[in-house]
Write an enzyme that holds these catalytic residues in place. Structure first.
Site, PDB file in Angstrom:
ATOM      1  N   CYS A 249       0.823  -1.216   0.000  1.00  0.00           N
ATOM      2  CA  CYS A 249       0.000   0.000   0.000  1.00  0.00           C
ATOM      3  C   CYS A 249       0.852   1.258   0.000  1.00  0.00           C
ATOM      4  O   CYS A 249       0.355   2.352  -0.248  1.00  0.00           O
ATOM      5  CB  CYS A 249      -0.928   0.017   1.208  1.00  0.00           C
ATOM      6  SG  CYS A 249      -2.024  -1.405   1.253  1.00  0.00           S
TER       7      CYS A 249
ATOM      8  N   GLU B 157     -10.790   6.968 -16.922  1.00  0.00           N
ATOM      9  CA  GLU B 157     -11.565   5.986 -16.164  1.00  0.00           C
ATOM     10  C   GLU B 157     -12.745   5.486 -16.997  1.00  0.00           C
ATOM     11  O   GLU B 157     -13.508   6.284 -17.551  1.00  0.00           O
ATOM     12  CB  GLU B 157     -12.041   6.611 -14.844  1.00  0.00           C
ATOM     13  CG  GLU B 157     -13.100   5.834 -14.083  1.00  0.00           C
ATOM     14  CD  GLU B 157     -12.682   4.411 -13.701  1.00  0.00           C
ATOM     15  OE1 GLU B 157     -11.533   4.222 -13.276  1.00  0.00           O
ATOM     16  OE2 GLU B 157     -13.521   3.488 -13.869  1.00  0.00           O
TER      17      GLU B 157
END
Lengths: 404, 404
Positions: free
Chosen positions: B42, B163
């Site tokens: 992460c 996107e």
């Protein structure tokens, strides 16, 4: 229907609002002896610290009037609960009464020429006197004492705090957590200090302390016509047709104890329920789990439920950081308290986000979750926001191991 | 007892640690094809942004060796689950196996000379290439795409995000909340963009976009020897003697859906359980409620449970401030999602403290609390920390009224 509300603090003011919301036609009268309308009592330390007092007025008298609520700047001297009669400047009869008379400072020793903090006028008087003071003594290291101390220290005053108990914030924290906070704060507190007499800035405690003024913050006593706190149920009913809310009431908390809560959050929730029910609604409060918080010199401190000292249970304390090591983060201290079966009954937290940690634990306590589940439930994780396993999960795992 | 663990990410590394904690005598072998030990995946966007990569190594190879775990920088090519045999540089037999092979980037279109982000080596390659790039295209506005975009924008790059869906963060937020976030972020995102082909910095989508490099962040597919995600139960068992954890697994979430979770928080929790159980312990995970968070340009974003678009329920959105008006405070947006009976099943939050609000709601969802109780439960209140009635309570009250 005619509803009379005595008091216009968090309880009385909120009651008026919700009575109005619940019943468009009821005649509603609010008696406010102070005359400011509903303001935030919890913000009074900021007023002492210099905040414009008008900013803390949440609903001024005009607001009530605009919303069809009769606002009277009037003190009530007598109440006849049986017949719904109140006596202020004149006698008036109501169908429903809501008593929200709050509390007044209580002082267990002789005090003359000392200041107390309960109302906006008190705060303004303290601010005025403090302008000419260099040294201030505060008696009591509870929430109010500590918040006033911060305000005065930030205003450049030399402040000494005297506390009867062996720790600061005794109603909110266990001693180990209070000691940690005290070390962080680095302020002048004398613990175990038995004050016998106060006269102006002269305080006789263990020693004799001299300052220019003293402020006494040693707790409150309910303001009621009977002299005793009013017992109410979860519907905030004291007797048929009579409701009560806020610091003048005694209620059952989540742990079954009958207590005077003294928190603005609960006063507002009781006010909401009392106002709704008096106006013909049907609402009830949840028994208080006693979530408390403050921020002192930038350090967030919060607690909920039972302290270790209040139960024969098992506790674990964990001091960690609120972000993964590579992100830096800030120090966070949590202490989780469980009963002997591992059911979570309390939590204390100090550091960034402490209050929201406590809000999470309030939900866990309300649902009687045990440390086993709490040690396993996920938290929202991202390196910039929180660690993979947070302090609460680690503390709960520690208790889980102790239980084995 | 001999335990073989394939993979050393959040799942595999944590499994090794908890196998060791549970069984002091077991022989434990961890296979890590990357060679860095356990690091935080992460945190890879921060490495792209310039963070020293060594800082994100949480448990280096030496740590495992010091703790009596055999660490092998070796890739495994074949696994015989029935007989516990793994084949890397040589064949080896184990009593228990833990499969923690993670996932690899998945790309639904043709891509050449593009960058993907999954490993530390990927991050270092992106960082190196980006040093010479001025314009970067990122395909995919999920968590990874957005976090990489932030890192590169902060490093001075001109970043465009493409996107496919009509919103950013489609797996984490409803469109209304995503639109709010997008407005706050003020970054260059093209929504509803159907990318057909990528070659280096040339991206054919709705239009043709040109940049110096492109990074594809369109999701992952599990890394397994069978090509399919491994189904495991709450004990992280895939079959007798074989455990699996992390992004290579498929599990039942709190809502009964079989899903590949893809969250570090869950991978670590599965690793803990798989490691403990393989070593003779008896542990189980709680079904994931899917708490997710990120921070983009200082704005905290978090969600948990079901989105509005995932359930035919009732939702309420409330935009308020996180402190009383007289304290200023910051804007906070929350959306609570309930089923038709008023049971809370999801929550999204944007603003300071969003992740901790979500942690609180995770506890509420786990305990199947309804909006009525949630609208009444107290929160820790102090003017410097939180309002008397916070955004969650208000949103829950709104749903309560809609239910009537």
């Amino acid at each position: 229907m005619k509803i009379g509300i005595i008091g216009c603090g968090a309880a009385g003011g909120t009651a008026a609002q919700f009575a109005r919301k619940t019943n468009r036609n009821a005649e509603i009268v609010v008696y406010d002896k102070e005359g400011y309308g509903q303001y935030s009592k919890c913000a009074l330390p900021f007023v002492i610290g210099g905040m414009d007092w008008q900013r803390i007025i949440e609903f001024p008298p005009e607001w009530f009037r605009k919303n069809g609520i009769e606002y009277r700047n009037e003190e009530i001297y007598r109440v006849d609960l049986e017949n719904g009669i109140v006596e202020g400047e004149k006698e008036e009869e109501f169908d429903k009464l809501i008593i929200a008379t709050g509390a007044s400072p209580a002082c267990p020793f002789e005090a003359n020429n000392a200041y107390f903090l309960r109302t906006l006028d008190d705060a303004l008087a303290i601010r005025k006197r403090a302008e000419e003071a260099k040294k201030v003594i505060i008696v009591g290291a509870g929430l109010i004492g500590m918040e006033v101390a911060e305000a005065l220290i930030k205003a450049g005053k030399d402040v000494k705090i005297l506390e009867y108990m062996p720790q600061i914030l005794p109603g909110m924290l266990d001693k180990d957590i209070a000691d940690y906070v005290m070390k962080k704060l680095n302020i002048d507190v004398i613990l175990n200090c038995k004050v016998k007499r106060v006269d102006g800035g002269t305080v006789e405690g263990n020693d004799c302390y001299e300052a220019d003024m003293s402020i006494i913050a040693t707790g409150n006593k309910p303001n009621t016509f009977s002299g005793k706190a009013i017992e109410v149920n979860e519907r905030c009913e004291a007797r048929e047709g009579v409701y009560a809310a806020g610091d003048c009431t005694i209620i059952k908390d989540f742990f079954g104890r009958s207590i005077v809560v003294g928190l603005g959050s609960i006063a507002a929730r009781q006010g909401k329920v009392a106002g709704s029910n008096a106006a013909g609604g049907d609402d009830a409060i949840l028994p208080p789990i006693l979530a408390k918080t403050t921020k002192l010199f930038g350090i967030e401190i919060a607690s909920v439920g039972l302290l270790s000292k209040e139960i024969d249970g098992i506790a674990a304390r964990y001091l960690g950081r609120d972000l993964p090591h590579y992100m830096g983060g800030e120090e966070i201290l949590v202490k989780v308290v469980a009963d002997k079966d591992g059911v979570i009954v309390g939590c204390q937290a100090v550091g960034r986000g402490a209050a929201k940690i406590i809000d999470r634990l309030a939900i866990a306590i309300y649902n009687k979750m045990n440390v086993k589940d709490m040690a396993r439930i996920e938290n929202a994780y991202a390196p910039s926001v929180a660690p993979t396993f947070d302090a609460i999960e680690i503390a709960c795992s520690m208790i889980e191991r102790k239980l084995k």
